[in-house]
Design a protein around this motif. Structure first.
Motif, PDB file in Angstrom:
ATOM      1  N   THR A  50     -29.806  28.194 -42.765  1.00 46.70           N
ATOM      2  CA  THR A  50     -29.719  29.233 -43.795  1.00 46.70           C
ATOM      3  C   THR A  50     -28.330  29.271 -44.414  1.00 46.70           C
ATOM      4  OG1 THR A  50     -31.419  30.600 -42.736  1.00 46.70           O
ATOM      5  CG2 THR A  50     -29.860  31.724 -44.185  1.00 46.70           C
ATOM      6  N   ILE A  51     -27.317  29.201 -43.568  1.00 48.76           N
ATOM      7  CA  ILE A  51     -25.932  29.241 -44.058  1.00 48.76           C
ATOM      8  C   ILE A  51     -25.648  28.059 -44.971  1.00 48.76           C
ATOM      9  CG2 ILE A  51     -23.507  29.031 -43.339  1.00 48.76           C
ATOM     10  CD1 ILE A  51     -24.400  30.556 -40.744  1.00 48.76           C
ATOM     11  N   ARG A  52     -25.980  26.870 -44.507  1.00 49.47           N
ATOM     12  CA  ARG A  52     -25.674  25.675 -45.305  1.00 49.47           C
ATOM     13  C   ARG A  52     -26.447  25.658 -46.621  1.00 49.47           C
ATOM     14  NH1 ARG A  52     -24.807  21.939 -40.194  1.00 49.47           N
ATOM     15  NH2 ARG A  52     -22.593  21.418 -40.479  1.00 49.47           N
ATOM     16  N   SER A  53     -27.688  26.078 -46.598  1.00 43.62           N
ATOM     17  CA  SER A  53     -28.475  26.090 -47.825  1.00 43.62           C
ATOM     18  C   SER A  53     -27.924  27.091 -48.831  1.00 43.62           C
ATOM     19  CB  SER A  53     -29.938  26.424 -47.506  1.00 43.62           C
ATOM     20  OG  SER A  53     -30.528  25.419 -46.713  1.00 43.62           O
ATOM     21  N   ALA A  54     -27.566  28.275 -48.342  1.00 41.88           N
ATOM     22  CA  ALA A  54     -27.029  29.297 -49.245  1.00 41.88           C
ATOM     23  C   ALA A  54     -25.677  28.888 -49.815  1.00 41.88           C
ATOM     24  CB  ALA A  54     -26.913  30.632 -48.504  1.00 41.88           C
ATOM     25  N   VAL A  55     -24.843  28.242 -49.001  1.00 43.84           N
ATOM     26  CA  VAL A  55     -23.541  27.786 -49.487  1.00 43.84           C
ATOM     27  C   VAL A  55     -23.707  26.654 -50.488  1.00 43.84           C
ATOM     28  CG1 VAL A  55     -21.385  26.650 -48.794  1.00 43.84           C
ATOM     29  CG2 VAL A  55     -22.286  28.551 -47.446  1.00 43.84           C
ATOM     30  N   ALA A  56     -24.634  25.738 -50.206  1.00 44.08           N
ATOM     31  CA  ALA A  56     -24.873  24.628 -51.131  1.00 44.08           C
ATOM     32  C   ALA A  56     -25.314  25.127 -52.500  1.00 44.08           C
ATOM     33  CB  ALA A  56     -25.921  23.683 -50.548  1.00 44.08           C
ATOM     34  N   ALA A  57     -26.056  26.243 -52.529  1.00 49.66           N
ATOM     35  CA  ALA A  57     -26.535  26.788 -53.804  1.00 49.66           C
ATOM     36  C   ALA A  57     -25.390  27.300 -54.674  1.00 49.66           C
ATOM     37  CB  ALA A  57     -27.539  27.907 -53.538  1.00 49.66           C
ATOM     38  N   VAL A  58     -24.265  27.637 -54.051  1.00 49.26           N
ATOM     39  CA  VAL A  58     -23.102  28.095 -54.819  1.00 49.26           C
ATOM     40  C   VAL A  58     -22.490  26.940 -55.587  1.00 49.26           C
ATOM     41  CG1 VAL A  58     -20.792  29.108 -54.640  1.00 49.26           C
ATOM     42  CG2 VAL A  58     -22.642  29.941 -53.173  1.00 49.26           C
ATOM     43  N   GLY A  59     -22.394  25.783 -54.931  1.00 47.37           N
ATOM     44  CA  GLY A  59     -21.784  24.616 -55.546  1.00 47.37           C
ATOM     45  C   GLY A  59     -20.273  24.660 -55.441  1.00 47.37           C
ATOM     46  N   GLY A  60     -19.688  23.553 -54.972  1.00 43.15           N
ATOM     47  CA  GLY A  60     -18.240  23.474 -54.910  1.00 43.15           C
ATOM     48  C   GLY A  60     -17.620  24.045 -53.651  1.00 43.15           C
ATOM     49  N   ILE A  61     -18.444  24.580 -52.756  1.00 51.14           N
ATOM     50  CA  ILE A  61     -17.953  25.130 -51.485  1.00 51.14           C
ATOM     51  C   ILE A  61     -18.734  24.485 -50.336  1.00 51.14           C
ATOM     52  CG2 ILE A  61     -17.776  27.191 -50.033  1.00 51.14           C
ATOM     53  CD1 ILE A  61     -17.168  28.846 -52.349  1.00 51.14           C
ATOM     54  N   ALA A  62     -18.050  24.206 -49.234  1.00 51.12           N
ATOM     55  CA  ALA A  62     -18.701  23.707 -48.031  1.00 51.12           C
ATOM     56  C   ALA A  62     -18.061  24.377 -46.822  1.00 51.12           C
ATOM     57  CB  ALA A  62     -18.579  22.190 -47.929  1.00 51.12           C
ATOM     58  N   VAL A  63     -18.775  24.350 -45.702  1.00 53.07           N
ATOM     59  CA  VAL A  63     -18.295  25.014 -44.494  1.00 53.07           C
ATOM     60  C   VAL A  63     -18.131  24.009 -43.362  1.00 53.07           C
ATOM     61  CG1 VAL A  63     -19.217  27.290 -45.062  1.00 53.07           C
ATOM     62  CG2 VAL A  63     -20.673  25.638 -43.857  1.00 53.07           C
ATOM     63  N   ALA A  64     -17.183  24.278 -42.486  1.00 52.67           N
ATOM     64  CA  ALA A  64     -16.946  23.473 -41.291  1.00 52.67           C
ATOM     65  C   ALA A  64     -16.493  24.412 -40.186  1.00 52.67           C
ATOM     66  CB  ALA A  64     -15.887  22.399 -41.553  1.00 52.67           C
ATOM     67  N   GLY A  65     -16.651  23.979 -38.942  1.00 55.31           N
ATOM     68  CA  GLY A  65     -16.184  24.817 -37.856  1.00 55.31           C
ATOM     69  C   GLY A  65     -17.017  24.664 -36.604  1.00 55.31           C
ATOM     70  N   ALA A  66     -16.497  25.211 -35.510  1.00 52.46           N
ATOM     71  CA  ALA A  66     -17.145  25.078 -34.211  1.00 52.46           C
ATOM     72  C   ALA A  66     -18.446  25.856 -34.121  1.00 52.46           C
ATOM     73  CB  ALA A  66     -16.191  25.540 -33.109  1.00 52.46           C
ATOM     74  N   TYR A  67     -18.671  26.800 -35.016  1.00 58.82           N
ATOM     75  CA  TYR A  67     -19.898  27.599 -34.948  1.00 58.82           C
ATOM     76  C   TYR A  67     -21.117  26.853 -35.487  1.00 58.82           C
ATOM     77  CZ  TYR A  67     -19.175  28.448 -39.951  1.00 58.82           C
ATOM     78  OH  TYR A  67     -18.995  28.290 -41.299  1.00 58.82           O
ATOM     79  N   LEU A  68     -20.936  25.660 -36.051  1.00 55.15           N
ATOM     80  CA  LEU A  68     -22.032  24.978 -36.731  1.00 55.15           C
ATOM     81  C   LEU A  68     -22.857  24.094 -35.794  1.00 55.15           C
ATOM     82  CD1 LEU A  68     -20.110  24.112 -40.001  1.00 55.15           C
ATOM     83  CD2 LEU A  68     -22.129  25.589 -39.842  1.00 55.15           C
ATOM     84  N   ASP A  69     -22.280  22.989 -35.357  1.00 56.22           N
ATOM     85  CA  ASP A  69     -23.064  21.959 -34.681  1.00 56.22           C
ATOM     86  C   ASP A  69     -22.576  21.616 -33.286  1.00 56.22           C
ATOM     87  OD1 ASP A  69     -24.553  21.544 -37.140  1.00 56.22           O
ATOM     88  OD2 ASP A  69     -22.798  20.472 -37.881  1.00 56.22           O
ATOM     89  N   GLY A  70     -21.566  22.300 -32.789  1.00 54.35           N
ATOM     90  CA  GLY A  70     -21.041  21.992 -31.464  1.00 54.35           C
ATOM     91  C   GLY A  70     -19.599  22.424 -31.367  1.00 54.35           C
ATOM     92  N   VAL A  71     -19.167  22.829 -30.157  1.00 60.25           N
ATOM     93  CA  VAL A  71     -17.818  23.353 -29.981  1.00 60.25           C
ATOM     94  C   VAL A  71     -16.818  22.280 -29.585  1.00 60.25           C
ATOM     95  CG1 VAL A  71     -18.679  25.642 -29.394  1.00 60.25           C
ATOM     96  CG2 VAL A  71     -18.253  23.986 -27.562  1.00 60.25           C
ATOM     97  N   GLY A  72     -17.270  21.082 -29.227  1.00 62.53           N
ATOM     98  CA  GLY A  72     -16.362  20.018 -28.836  1.00 62.53           C
ATOM     99  C   GLY A  72     -15.638  19.414 -30.024  1.00 62.53           C
ATOM    100  N   LEU A  73     -14.538  18.710 -29.745  1.00 59.72           N
ATOM    101  CA  LEU A  73     -13.744  18.129 -30.821  1.00 59.72           C
ATOM    102  C   LEU A  73     -14.535  17.159 -31.693  1.00 59.72           C
ATOM    103  CD1 LEU A  73     -11.461  19.449 -29.146  1.00 59.72           C
ATOM    104  CD2 LEU A  73     -10.060  17.463 -29.683  1.00 59.72           C
ATOM    105  N   PRO A  74     -15.293  16.199 -31.118  1.00 61.27           N
ATOM    106  CA  PRO A  74     -16.054  15.299 -31.981  1.00 61.27           C
ATOM    107  C   PRO A  74     -17.047  16.032 -32.877  1.00 61.27           C
ATOM    108  CG  PRO A  74     -15.908  14.404 -29.771  1.00 61.27           C
ATOM    109  CD  PRO A  74     -15.390  15.816 -29.701  1.00 61.27           C
ATOM    110  N   SER A  75     -17.679  17.083 -32.361  1.00 68.78           N
ATOM    111  CA  SER A  75     -18.627  17.850 -33.176  1.00 68.78           C
ATOM    112  C   SER A  75     -17.917  18.544 -34.327  1.00 68.78           C
ATOM    113  CB  SER A  75     -19.351  18.886 -32.308  1.00 68.78           C
ATOM    114  OG  SER A  75     -20.127  18.266 -31.318  1.00 68.78           O
ATOM    115  N   CYS A  76     -16.723  19.081 -34.066  1.00 72.30           N
ATOM    116  CA  CYS A  76     -15.972  19.746 -35.131  1.00 72.30           C
ATOM    117  C   CYS A  76     -15.531  18.743 -36.198  1.00 72.30           C
ATOM    118  CB  CYS A  76     -14.763  20.470 -34.546  1.00 72.30           C
ATOM    119  SG  CYS A  76     -15.183  21.910 -33.539  1.00 72.30           S
TER     120      CYS A  76
END
Length: 490
Positions: free
Chosen positions: A453-479
């Motif tokens: 939901t977060i990624r889809s709503a952000v993509a609809a804005v255009g020009g903004i993207a998100v990154a961080g440990a809350y997305l796909d994993g808390v480890g360094l490679p995931s970040c």
């Protein structure tokens, strides 16, 4: 020229900036509210006396060698080496000569007042029931052995991993094996954490139904085959850096500055808005500085690499659906207390501590047993046989345990540790306390849907993207992977 602003200078934000700097000709600005870079990657010196060392029962007065630089991580202290992203970044930054792997010392558990080996598991889900003998009670072992006989219908959707494992193997497996494992990674409670998010490979295998033991064995065997084929033999599971894995932050900063990236610490971005009259895909105005005298930064593109709550605030006007979903992600607070010890007799690389075994401590890392470089520097600075230990305190929902000052937290932790074999005669030579308030995002049930939901709503804005440990994993490679995806999403 395109201007891109990265908000947040932890590993996610700096990795995104590095990716942008190597792939584009953008003007890049990195802003972070903190005075130092790195976020949850941080290291402290052990060779210099500190105020905390002077407290009663926390130091015996022995001094280290002031000429010996001795820093250790007080956040993440290793990265998963079987994912490529972290090692690729180390190579790109020219740090391969500093890369190290742990010793062969193994982690153990503190259970029923004794130290016991950890049975084989797939991140806390058992893969060998016979190895649970002596780790579970007799009744608990009988219950676990019955797993293959329990009906296991297909899963309709995400479930709590702790509850599901307890349903399949019994409560003791969750409480004694899974709970301390996930408590160490997420500082969370396994009966609230998402099976789909924290163990996606096993969830995919298990959701069709059938024995969870068989699914865990299949996933573990597939991972081993994949690793063996790629390198010819089993590779190390973890990697670190001499001086601390947080050294990657210093290297990233140096690399980015050499490429002309502007890095602004102590700079809080308070608001992001579209420039008036500009349609979808247009420029953004970022508001920083004090409220009476705001500073405006204009950007064509923005990467938000901040934790969920500040990201929600920044997106409230631009992407309200994303902001609502972000605000639903809670965080756990914890603390890492590092001791330099004389006269300790510690075996293994550390201990997992199931809830209830000690009042507050959830895990120990015996750093000088785990990393040869730490053992060498401890011996050179403080004498042969000196041990460096990290004790972790704090799980989700236990914030009240941290509501004491640093001296009391250190004294309490040391007093608890003396109940563990090998600690009775230990004398602390150095003590450091690092708090991580709201440090670890909690992947609650339904987390993956929330992130979509977060990624889809952000993509609809255009020009903004998100990154961080809350997305796909808390480890360094995931970040790092999330940062790369954010750049690609732009």
């Amino acid at each position: 020229m395109t201007a891109t602003v990265v908000v947040g200078a932890g590993i996610s934000g700096l990795s995104a900036a590095h990716q942008l700097a190597t792939e584009t000709s953008d003007t890049i600005i990195v802003c972070d509210a903190a005075p130092r870079l790195g976020g949850k990657l941080h290291r402290l010196a052990l060779d210099d006396p500190a105020d905390l060392d002077q407290g009663p029962d926390l130091v015996d007065g022995r001094c280290g060698d002031p000429a010996l630089p001795f820093t250790v991580d007080v956040g993440a202290e290793s990265m998963l080496a079987r994912r490529p992203e972290g090692l690729e970044l180390i190579t790109a930054l020219g740090l391969d000569d500093h890369r190290v792997h742990p010793t062969t010392a193994r982690a153990q558990a503190f259970l029923d007042g004794r130290i016991t080996p950890l049975p084989p598991s797939n991140m806390g889900v058992p893969t060998d029931l016979e190895a649970l003998g002596g780790f579970l009670s007799d009744a608990g072992l009988r219950r676990a052995r019955a797993e293959v006989d329990h009906e296991a219908p297909a899963l309709a959707g995400d479930v709590s991993i702790g509850s599901y494992v307890a349903d399949r193997f019994g409560d003791e497996v969750t409480d004694r094996l899974l709970e301390p494992m996930l408590g160490g990674v997420y500082a969370g409670q396994s009966r609230r954490l998402s099976f789909e998010a924290v163990h996606p490979g096993l969830f995919a295998a298990a959701r069709q139904g059938g024995s969870l033991l068989a699914a865990a064995q299949q996933v573990a065997a597939a991972a081993k085959r994949s690793n063996d084929q790629s390198v010819g033999s089993a590779p190390p599971v973890f990697a670190g850096l001499i001086g601390g894995v947080s050294g990657v932050i210093t290297a990233l900063e140096d690399d980015l500055r050499s490429r002309g990236v502007a890095i602004r610490s102590s700079t809080t971005v308070r608001e992001i808005r579209r420039e008036p009259g500009v349609d979808h895909g247009g420029r953004f105005t970022l508001v920083t500085g004090p409220v009476p005298a705001p500073e405006l930064i204009t950007a064509d593109r923005v990467v938000l690499a901040t934790p969920a709550a500040p990201t929600a605030r920044l997106l409230r006007a631009l992407a309200p659906e994303a902001a609502t979903a972000l605000a639903e992600i809670p965080y756990a607070s914890m603390a890492v207390i590092t001791f330099v010890l004389a006269d300790a007799e510690l075996s293994g690389s550390g201990l997992l501590v199931p809830p209830g075994e000690l009042p507050t401590i959830k895990a120990f890392t015996y750093s000088s047993n785990k990393w040869d470089w730490i053992a060498d520097r401890a011996a050179a600075g403080f004498g042969a046989g000196t041990a460096v230990v990290r004790a972790s305190v704090g799980r989700f929902g236990e914030e009240q345990l941290l509501q004491v000052d640093d001296h009391e937290l250190a004294r309490r932790t040391l007093a608890e540790a003396r109940a563990v074999p090998g600690w009775q005669s230990a004398r602390p030579l150095r003590t450091r306390v690092q708090r991580w308030g709201g440090g670890l995002p909690q992947y609650l049930v339904g987390h993956r849907d929330r992130i979509q939901t977060i990624r889809s709503a952000v993509a609809a804005v255009g020009g903004i993207a998100v990154a961080g440990a809350y997305l796909d994993g808390v480890g360094l490679p995931s970040c790092i992977a999330a940062a790369r995806r954010a750049v690609a999403d732009l």
